[in-house]
Motif scaffolding. Sequence first.
Motif, mmCIF file in Angstrom:
data_model
loop_
_atom_site.group_PDB
_atom_site.id
_atom_site.type_symbol
_atom_site.label_atom_id
_atom_site.label_comp_id
_atom_site.label_asym_id
_atom_site.label_seq_id
_atom_site.Cartn_x
_atom_site.Cartn_y
_atom_site.Cartn_z
ATOM 1 N N LYS A 20 38.574 46.546 39.295
ATOM 2 C CA LYS A 20 39.934 46.989 39.011
ATOM 3 C C LYS A 20 40.167 48.444 39.413
ATOM 4 C CE LYS A 20 41.913 43.330 37.315
ATOM 5 N NZ LYS A 20 43.073 42.714 38.015
ATOM 6 N N GLU A 21 39.154 49.276 39.251
ATOM 7 C CA GLU A 21 39.278 50.684 39.618
ATOM 8 C C GLU A 21 37.945 51.171 40.180
ATOM 9 O OE1 GLU A 21 40.535 52.970 36.252
ATOM 10 O OE2 GLU A 21 42.223 51.641 35.798
ATOM 11 N N TYR A 22 38.019 52.303 40.889
ATOM 12 C CA TYR A 22 36.798 52.889 41.454
ATOM 13 C C TYR A 22 36.882 54.400 41.364
ATOM 14 C CZ TYR A 22 33.226 54.215 44.877
ATOM 15 O OH TYR A 22 32.135 54.777 45.491
ATOM 16 N N ASP A 23 35.854 55.011 40.802
ATOM 17 C CA ASP A 23 35.748 56.461 40.708
ATOM 18 C C ASP A 23 34.827 56.927 41.830
ATOM 19 O OD1 ASP A 23 35.115 59.107 40.125
ATOM 20 O OD2 ASP A 23 35.184 58.807 37.955
ATOM 21 N N TYR A 61 32.442 51.840 39.125
ATOM 22 C CA TYR A 61 33.493 50.833 39.187
ATOM 23 C C TYR A 61 33.937 50.470 37.773
ATOM 24 C CZ TYR A 61 32.079 50.064 44.051
ATOM 25 O OH TYR A 61 31.792 50.220 45.381
#
Length: 519
Positions: free
Chosen positions: A349-352, A358
């Motif tokens: 859903k998101e990635y830093d 993740y």
Amino acid sequence: MNEIMRKLPIGIQTFEDIRRDNYLYVDKTAFVWQLANQGKPYFLARPRRFGKSLLLSTFEAYFKGQKDLFKGLAIDRMETDWRVYPVFHLDLNAEKYDSPDRLLQILDSHLNMWEDKYGKDIRDETISTRFSGIIRRASEATGMRVVVLVDEYDKPLLQALGNNELLEEYRKTLKAFYGVLKSADRYLRFVFLTGVTKFSQVSVFSDLNQLNDISMNRSFAEICGITRQELEANFQPEIKVFGQNNNQTPGEVLDIMEANYDGYHFHPNSPGIFNPFSVLSAFFNRELGSYWFQTGTPTFLVEMLQKTNYDLRLLLDGIEAPASSFTEYRVDSNNPIPLIYQSGYLTIKEYDSRFTNYFLAFPNEEVKYGFINFLIPFYTSVTNNDQNFYIGKFVSELEHGDVDAFLTRLQAFFADFPYELNTKTERHYQVVFYLVFKLMGQYTGAEVRSARGRADAVVKTPKYIYVFEFKLGDTAEEALKQIDEKGYLIPYQSDGREVVKVGVEFSAEERNIARWLCE
């Protein structure tokens, strides 16, 4: 209504059948040409029912030179030199692997079929030497290098999880069999293996270490499944009919399909991917349903969650993880997340990018509520048939402002636990609270948190906003006091609905709700 429906390829995995019988096809052939002409050995992991088998069937038709099947598709404009290659297509999907001999029988059956066509050397006695000999003879007989396609390479391994002896037998057999694909490289034009799971530490691919894993490659993130752009471009008649049957505009249809079936990301920067099986099924039936979820139950995954004592609250809210912790599964690991992710119940859903972390969460409503509903019987005495009754009553009571009835029913819910469940840890009961409120979330604005600093649960109905705080080993009065002191009500004071704070006291001795107070 008597609309003429187009033919939707639900459950049809053969490219030739789809094209010859005029089924709707979302064109993925540009990916096929690109992969076929840029490299040789590939691996792709995707969840079940995501189009892997159809993809391999498309490769098979392409390498067999069936040009007529591709008329009007992207590859028809890209390919200028159609050639015919010998193709060995091994499908391990539709079998039951419950003994060492079963896998050998399946491999032997395919080898016999190929040997009937390309001959057999009596000196080749093992599975691996026979496979190697067939590849060499096929190449020499045709003057063309060989194409090998393996569908669901990991099916025997997945079915053997939990049986270490059988798993080791399958590992040794497949390691030797797949290892041929490295030693026979000079005879091979193209190799493509698909599966659900990328296994680590089982050495299945240790002799095939040149495989190019494109499972999280941005360029091929859309190779299986349907993007929103593809949905709008290819399904306008189905969108229209679905809207007419459900009193929705085309835009509303797209939004509700997106909420229920979209949300898969196979790269942090890729567009959302719709589950193709659910999309096609919803259009065929003209209504939403848990189509993908019902085609396979995650029993083994839930049992693994219980065995490892994994805190379900982390899973339900989404988890942070480095790629190394979820892209490969270690058989000897107590971490269930890789299998849950690879099986399609979690997605990126998101990635830093700074910390290369993740955020994984449920991809959509179908998976989220299907999974939570499936969990209930494993953590309570409530069956699948009963849980909708419970949840419906819970929601109705709060919508009518009857907190006492809601908590009395929740009290009965806990009291009905069998004896063996009553020996569970404190976390078990926290998880059950969590599951109840999460399930209510599909009908209300229910939110439930595991982090401190926020109320344990908030439920929003048309007339009320309830702020719950649960206390184990402390009083209902202390729960209400914490709601006030921590300012849990502040975000809702300007909402316009009546805000109700509820302090609930849980008794460790009784293993149930003891008291509650409302203000």
